[in-house]
Design a protein around this motif. Sequence first.
Motif: not given
Lengths: 126, 126
Positions: A89-90, A92-93, B96, B93, A55, A95-98
């Motif tokens: 963490l939330d 970053r999640i 995470l 994702i 993470a 951002d990664l989804i984007r």
Amino acid sequence: MRIGELAHRTGVTTRALRYYEEQNLLTAERSSSGQRHYAEDAVERIRLIRQLYAAGLNSKTVAELTPDVVDGRATPQLLQRLDAERDDLDQRITDLIRTRDRLDSVIRGASANMHTGARCPRIADA
Amino acid sequence: MRIGELAHRTGVTTRALRYYEEQNLLTAERSSSGQRHYAEDAVERIRLIRQLYAAGLNSKTVAELTPDVVDGRATPQLLQRLDAERDDLDQRITDLIRTRDRLDSVIRGASANMHTGARCPRIADA
DNA sequence: CTTGCCTTTGACGTCAACGTCAACTTTTAC
DNA sequence: GTAAAAGTTGACGTTGACGTCAAAGGCAAG
């Protein structure tokens, strides 16, 4: 169990296990000759450590979030740290989804155009 | 625009921009004296690069996924790479989110017990 | 008892993405 | 014209999570 078995059962190297101990993420009993011995729950603890590393937390943070020999009572400070890391963490999640969605739109555009022979949208413009 | 302005507008250092060029993630026109000059769209390209870095890709992978001087036509190989990276990202994702949920349950348990004075569940058992 | 594998500590090596510093040239401001 | 600010290349330094190797001791099998 000794270090080799723990390593094998968790999929990490013995070097990594010694490193975790050095970083105070893990403790071990010692036999009279100095060899490390671990209880069953060490397996799950390694999984937790790996999960937190994955993470994006560093060893200092992991150590702070998982005090293993305290009495199980959370201090307000610990709670605050946990909350802060959760929010990080939330973010970053999100951002990664984007990023994943951006990849998706590029892929859709590209594969559609593969057949028509048209130009694909440049990835930078997706 | 010159390198300092691009750095300021994107929030990265000039050193990083030169590094990206060295890694073939970025190109620049050169003035007669050798100074780099960038077009407007460099700003967006830097954002893309940062976004992919943040998604855990290394510079070699970023370079492969964002061929910037080819003619805009995706090869099947590129498409396959994009697809593979998308799936990797999706898996990360998922992991995470699992980690976030684990943190959540720990936090809920701990804050509930704060008031009752009861013991908190050990984080490793969440 | 010895052979062979496992474990110990200690120390140096690695790799990516830059940071930092030096020595020098260009551009800008006055 | 001159000083400050910004740019150039080149090279070495940093950081975290281990990898790798050396020298030595421990442990069950035959």
